[in-house]
Each structure stands twice: as structure tokens, then as C-alpha cells.
Design a protein around this motif. Structure first.
Motif, mmCIF file in Angstrom:
data_model
loop_
_atom_site.group_PDB
_atom_site.id
_atom_site.type_symbol
_atom_site.label_atom_id
_atom_site.label_comp_id
_atom_site.label_asym_id
_atom_site.label_seq_id
_atom_site.Cartn_x
_atom_site.Cartn_y
_atom_site.Cartn_z
ATOM 1 N N GLN A 14 51.252 28.774 31.596
ATOM 2 C CA GLN A 14 50.201 28.351 31.026
ATOM 3 C C GLN A 14 49.253 28.876 30.539
ATOM 4 O OE1 GLN A 14 50.001 24.099 32.468
ATOM 5 N NE2 GLN A 14 52.141 24.292 33.669
ATOM 6 N N ILE A 15 48.343 30.358 31.313
ATOM 7 C CA ILE A 15 47.413 30.680 29.944
ATOM 8 C C ILE A 15 47.960 31.945 29.793
ATOM 9 C CG2 ILE A 15 45.090 31.760 30.843
ATOM 10 C CD1 ILE A 15 45.367 30.407 33.730
ATOM 11 N N PHE A 16 48.666 32.183 29.729
ATOM 12 C CA PHE A 16 49.348 33.357 28.578
ATOM 13 C C PHE A 16 49.166 33.343 27.183
ATOM 14 C CE2 PHE A 16 52.679 35.056 32.650
ATOM 15 C CZ PHE A 16 51.254 35.004 33.436
ATOM 16 N N PRO A 17 49.280 32.326 26.921
ATOM 17 C CA PRO A 17 49.370 31.938 25.289
ATOM 18 C C PRO A 17 48.332 32.462 25.269
ATOM 19 C CG PRO A 17 50.295 30.314 25.878
ATOM 20 C CD PRO A 17 49.889 30.489 26.998
ATOM 21 N N VAL A 18 46.899 31.952 25.794
ATOM 22 C CA VAL A 18 45.527 31.596 25.648
ATOM 23 C C VAL A 18 44.966 33.549 26.200
ATOM 24 C CG1 VAL A 18 42.788 31.399 26.279
ATOM 25 C CG2 VAL A 18 44.899 29.692 26.031
ATOM 26 N N ALA A 19 45.230 33.919 27.607
ATOM 27 C CA ALA A 19 45.098 35.540 27.443
ATOM 28 C C ALA A 19 45.924 35.983 27.918
ATOM 29 C CB ALA A 19 44.472 34.973 28.840
ATOM 30 N N GLY A 20 46.558 37.198 28.207
ATOM 31 C CA GLY A 20 47.136 38.272 28.222
ATOM 32 C C GLY A 20 47.262 38.506 30.173
ATOM 33 N N SER A 21 48.617 39.103 30.311
ATOM 34 C CA SER A 21 49.561 38.541 31.613
ATOM 35 C C SER A 21 48.581 39.340 32.824
ATOM 36 C CB SER A 21 50.446 39.004 32.078
ATOM 37 O OG SER A 21 51.067 40.674 31.334
ATOM 38 N N TRP A 22 47.419 40.461 31.932
ATOM 39 C CA TRP A 22 46.965 41.398 32.799
ATOM 40 C C TRP A 22 46.073 40.761 33.020
ATOM 41 C CZ3 TRP A 22 49.271 44.798 35.701
ATOM 42 C CH2 TRP A 22 50.179 45.417 35.756
ATOM 43 N N ALA A 23 45.168 40.205 32.255
ATOM 44 C CA ALA A 23 43.422 40.094 31.644
ATOM 45 C C ALA A 23 44.156 38.402 32.671
ATOM 46 C CB ALA A 23 43.631 39.222 30.093
ATOM 47 N N VAL A 24 44.623 37.637 33.359
ATOM 48 C CA VAL A 24 45.042 36.689 34.123
ATOM 49 C C VAL A 24 45.781 37.236 35.200
ATOM 50 C CG1 VAL A 24 46.379 35.334 34.932
ATOM 51 C CG2 VAL A 24 46.125 35.075 31.951
ATOM 52 N N THR A 25 45.955 38.203 35.135
ATOM 53 C CA THR A 25 46.021 39.059 37.061
ATOM 54 C C THR A 25 44.521 39.499 37.356
ATOM 55 O OG1 THR A 25 48.117 39.727 36.222
ATOM 56 C CG2 THR A 25 47.064 40.541 38.201
ATOM 57 N N ALA A 26 43.544 39.993 36.622
ATOM 58 C CA ALA A 26 42.582 40.406 36.836
ATOM 59 C C ALA A 26 41.304 39.291 37.067
ATOM 60 C CB ALA A 26 41.888 41.864 35.539
ATOM 61 N N ALA A 27 41.537 39.084 35.932
ATOM 62 C CA ALA A 27 41.015 37.277 36.354
ATOM 63 C C ALA A 27 40.662 36.137 37.660
ATOM 64 C CB ALA A 27 40.800 35.875 35.257
ATOM 65 N N ARG A 28 42.367 36.463 38.034
ATOM 66 C CA ARG A 28 43.016 35.781 39.121
ATOM 67 C C ARG A 28 42.029 36.336 40.889
ATOM 68 N NH1 ARG A 28 48.795 36.434 41.322
ATOM 69 N NH2 ARG A 28 48.753 36.855 43.432
ATOM 70 N N LEU A 29 42.917 37.646 40.089
ATOM 71 C CA LEU A 29 42.581 38.968 41.159
ATOM 72 C C LEU A 29 41.126 39.006 41.872
ATOM 73 C CD1 LEU A 29 44.802 41.554 41.323
ATOM 74 C CD2 LEU A 29 44.866 39.859 43.151
ATOM 75 N N ALA A 30 39.973 39.196 40.953
ATOM 76 C CA ALA A 30 38.510 38.926 40.978
ATOM 77 C C ALA A 30 37.903 37.858 41.575
ATOM 78 C CB ALA A 30 37.803 39.242 40.049
ATOM 79 N N ILE A 31 38.756 36.113 40.696
ATOM 80 C CA ILE A 31 38.338 35.170 41.693
ATOM 81 C C ILE A 31 38.766 35.165 42.973
ATOM 82 C CG2 ILE A 31 38.081 32.614 41.090
ATOM 83 C CD1 ILE A 31 38.593 33.116 38.320
ATOM 84 N N ALA A 32 39.294 35.158 43.263
ATOM 85 C CA ALA A 32 40.032 35.320 44.669
ATOM 86 C C ALA A 32 39.272 36.258 45.260
ATOM 87 C CB ALA A 32 41.533 35.717 44.550
ATOM 88 N N ALA A 33 39.638 36.953 45.003
ATOM 89 C CA ALA A 33 37.809 38.226 45.873
ATOM 90 C C ALA A 33 36.857 38.421 46.013
ATOM 91 C CB ALA A 33 37.586 40.057 44.962
ATOM 92 N N ALA A 34 36.048 37.410 45.483
ATOM 93 C CA ALA A 34 35.419 36.303 45.545
ATOM 94 C C ALA A 34 34.881 35.075 45.892
ATOM 95 C CB ALA A 34 34.334 35.776 43.772
ATOM 96 N N LEU A 35 35.929 34.770 46.585
ATOM 97 C CA LEU A 35 36.364 33.283 47.129
ATOM 98 C C LEU A 35 36.104 34.141 48.678
ATOM 99 C CD1 LEU A 35 38.496 31.033 44.671
ATOM 100 C CD2 LEU A 35 35.557 30.677 45.584
ATOM 101 N N LEU A 36 36.804 35.082 48.798
ATOM 102 C CA LEU A 36 37.061 35.733 50.002
ATOM 103 C C LEU A 36 36.131 35.989 50.731
ATOM 104 C CD1 LEU A 36 41.307 36.905 49.843
ATOM 105 C CD2 LEU A 36 39.927 35.342 51.282
ATOM 106 N N LEU A 37 35.433 36.709 49.943
ATOM 107 C CA LEU A 37 33.496 37.254 50.017
ATOM 108 C C LEU A 37 33.271 36.464 50.823
ATOM 109 C CD1 LEU A 37 33.557 40.654 47.720
ATOM 110 C CD2 LEU A 37 33.949 40.217 50.265
ATOM 111 N N LEU A 38 32.663 34.840 50.167
ATOM 112 C CA LEU A 38 32.338 33.749 50.128
ATOM 113 C C LEU A 38 32.643 33.671 51.374
ATOM 114 C CD1 LEU A 38 31.258 33.047 46.853
ATOM 115 C CD2 LEU A 38 29.720 33.804 47.932
ATOM 116 N N LEU A 39 33.914 32.806 51.760
ATOM 117 C CA LEU A 39 34.551 32.574 53.091
ATOM 118 C C LEU A 39 34.295 33.558 54.243
ATOM 119 C CD1 LEU A 39 37.761 30.780 50.999
ATOM 120 C CD2 LEU A 39 35.065 29.590 51.991
ATOM 121 N N VAL A 40 34.934 35.110 54.091
ATOM 122 C CA VAL A 40 35.233 35.124 54.639
ATOM 123 C C VAL A 40 33.956 36.328 55.950
ATOM 124 C CG1 VAL A 40 36.562 37.234 55.721
ATOM 125 C CG2 VAL A 40 37.492 35.817 54.107
ATOM 126 N N ARG A 41 33.033 36.542 54.386
ATOM 127 C CA ARG A 41 31.771 37.553 54.300
ATOM 128 C C ARG A 41 32.286 38.555 55.944
ATOM 129 N NH1 ARG A 41 26.485 33.443 55.011
ATOM 130 N NH2 ARG A 41 26.998 32.414 53.106
#
Length: 285
Positions: free
Chosen positions: A18-45
Motif C-alpha cells: 500500500q506504500i508503493f504508489p507513494v514511494a518505490g519498492s526499493w525506497a520502502v525497503t530502505a526505510a523499512r530496514l533503517a527503521i527496523a535497525a534503529a528499533l533493534l539497536l535501541l532495544l538490544v544495545r
């Protein structure tokens, strides 16, 4: 763990579409991985100072596998239906399960699941208006990188305690995909609603499933893990029905039944063999 991983991952994929019409698939992939990395770093340290060179190599390989697998899969579902993409992508774990197994029973269950995957692909192709060959190519690439993900994830699970290795690998994955994401443009995520949806996708598609899979790989063999991933198309069908309004016909339901049978058979066979007592003289050897 595997049920939770498959359920979370497929609903996350349906939301990502549902985000692809707004942002391309690779942009969504980059945003998803970046957000997930930030969340994991905060939780795991993670305590990175104590890691060896070999551990860093394992995490780098896992990070590359995550980046390539997710990028190719999102590029595929941007061009072809979700059910078709999942069916093609699942060929990777099925082949791995058959190759790693030393028992005929596992090969038989993998073949049964493969029949289910073929039926899912046929059913999805029949109901699709067209199948983009580029989308099929990306799905095949995702299948091969899924095999690499299973192997590298098992390596990280065996050499790096806890979830710190996964957090570091997620950062590496985000860095790998970032150039392709920047080419498509990341400005769409300046919108709060789009960013919030991407955060939910990151949780459902990265943080939750990969944490569960890393823990599962510490408990079950890699060949059993590969066949248990047969649950993916089942939950993909459910997510497509609920979120993308995709219906399931008789062929798809038959395919799901075959996949369930192969999954249950693999687990029961593994448990039965594990429960067989070993003779004392064998233990001594």
C-alpha cells in the motif's frame, strides 16, 4: 515462533504494498530496514567491542542477504501478485530443505510442499491479468537470497549470542539498500502517515519475524526450518484476503492443504526420530 514469524511477515508485506504508489519498492525497503535497525539497536544495545573478526564476517553476510532478499522481494510484489511472488520465492527454502536432508522422508515432504507451491503459482497465474517477467526474475532472485539468509542466519545464531548480531546485520542491510532507495527518493517518508505506516511495516516485516526466526534456528535443524517456512504462502493468502481483497479458490485451498500436510509431516517425523532412544554402546562411540 515460526507461526508468529510467518504471520507477521506476510501481513507486513501486504501493508508494504500500500506504500508503493507513494514511494518505490526499493525506497520502502530502505526505510523499512533503517527503521527496523534503529528499533533493534535501541532495544538490544549490542556490545560490539567483544565481537571477533569471524563474527563480523557472519553478520556482514547476513546483512547482505537481508538487503538482497528484501529488496528483490519488494521489487517482485510491486510487479506481480503477492501469491505468485511468495510461491516462486519459496522454491529457495524448499530446495535447501531437500539438499540438507539425509532422510528420504524429508525429501518426500519437501516434494509434497513443492506440489502445493506449484498449485499456488498456477492458481495465482490463472487469476492474474498478466505476469511481468521482470517481477518473476526478481522473485527468483529473492528465492536464491532466501537460501543465503537461512544459512547466514544459522551461522549468526550459532556464533553470536542474543539478538545483537541481528541488530548489527540489520544496520548493514539498511546501508546496502540505502543507495537504491535514495535513487527512488525517500522524501515520501517526510509525511507522518507514510512514516507511521512504514514503521508498522518495519515491526511486522523485520523486527518481529527475524527475531523469532533467529531464536527458532537455535532450536530446530536448518532443513526443518526450511520446510516450516511453507507456512508463508498460507498466511500470505490470509493477508491478501483481508488486506488486499484477494479471494481463494479451490486450487489455492488444495495447495494450502498440501503445504500444511508437508509441514506437519516434517515436524512429526523429526520429533519421532529425536525421541528414539540411543543405545548405551552408541553413546559411548
Amino acid at each position: 515462533m515460526m507461526v508468529g514469524s510467518c504471520l507477521s511477515l506476510q501481513f507486513g508485506a501486504a501493508l508494504a504494498v500500500q506504500i508503493f504508489p507513494v514511494a518505490g519498492s526499493w525506497a520502502v525497503t530502505a526505510a523499512r530496514l533503517a527503521i527496523a535497525a534503529a528499533l533493534l539497536l535501541l532495544l538490544v544495545r549490542p556490545r560490539v567491542r567483544g565481537w571477533s573478526k569471524a563474527q563480523w564476517k557472519s553478520m556482514a553476510a547476513l546483512g547482505f542477504a537481508l538487503a538482497a532478499m528484501n529488496g528483490c522481494f519488494y521489487a517482485a510484489i510491486d510487479r506481480i501478485p503477492l501469491g505468485v511472488a511468495v510461491s516462486i520465492e519459496f522454491l529457495g527454502p524448499l530446495v535447501l530443505a531437500a539438499v540438507l536432508s539425509r532422510r528420504r522422508a524429508d525429501v518426500g515432504w519437501a516434494c509434497l510442499a513443492l506440489v502445493g507451491m506449484v498449485l499456488l503459482g498456477v492458481e495465482s497465474a490463472v487469476h492474474a491479468t498478466s505476469l511481468d517477467p521482470v517481477g518473476i526474475m526478481f522473485a527468483l532472485f529473492a528465492a536464491s537470497f532466501w537460501v543465503l539468509y537461512i544459512l547466514t542466519n544459522a551461522r549468526v545464531a550459532a556464533t553470536v549470542p542474543g539478538t545483537g548480531g541481528l541488530a548489527a546485520a540489520m544496520v548493514i542491510a539498511a546501508v546496502c539498500v540505502l543507495p537504491a532507495g535514495m535513487m527512488q527518493g525517500l522524501t515520501a517518508f517526510a509525511d507522518p502517515e507514510t512514516l507511521a505506516l512504514a514503521t508498522v511495516v518495519a515491526l511486522l516485516s523485520s523486527v518481529v519475524p527475524y527475531t523469532l526466526e533467529l531464536a527458532a534456528l537455535r532450536i530446530i535443524p536448518r532443513n526443518v526450518f526450511g520446510v516450516l517456512l511453507a507456512l508463508e504462502p498460507i498466511f500470505a493468502t490470509l493477508a491478501g484476503w483481508l488486506l488486499l481483497h484477494q479471494t481463494a479458490g479451490a486450487i489455492r485451498l488444495t495447495a494450502i492443504g498440501l503445504v500444511i500436510a508437508a509441514t506437519v509431516g516434517t515436524v512429526l517425523t523429526a520429533e519421532r526420530i529425536a525421541s528414539v532412544p540411543v543405545r548405551p554402546e552408541v553413546k559411548a562411540l
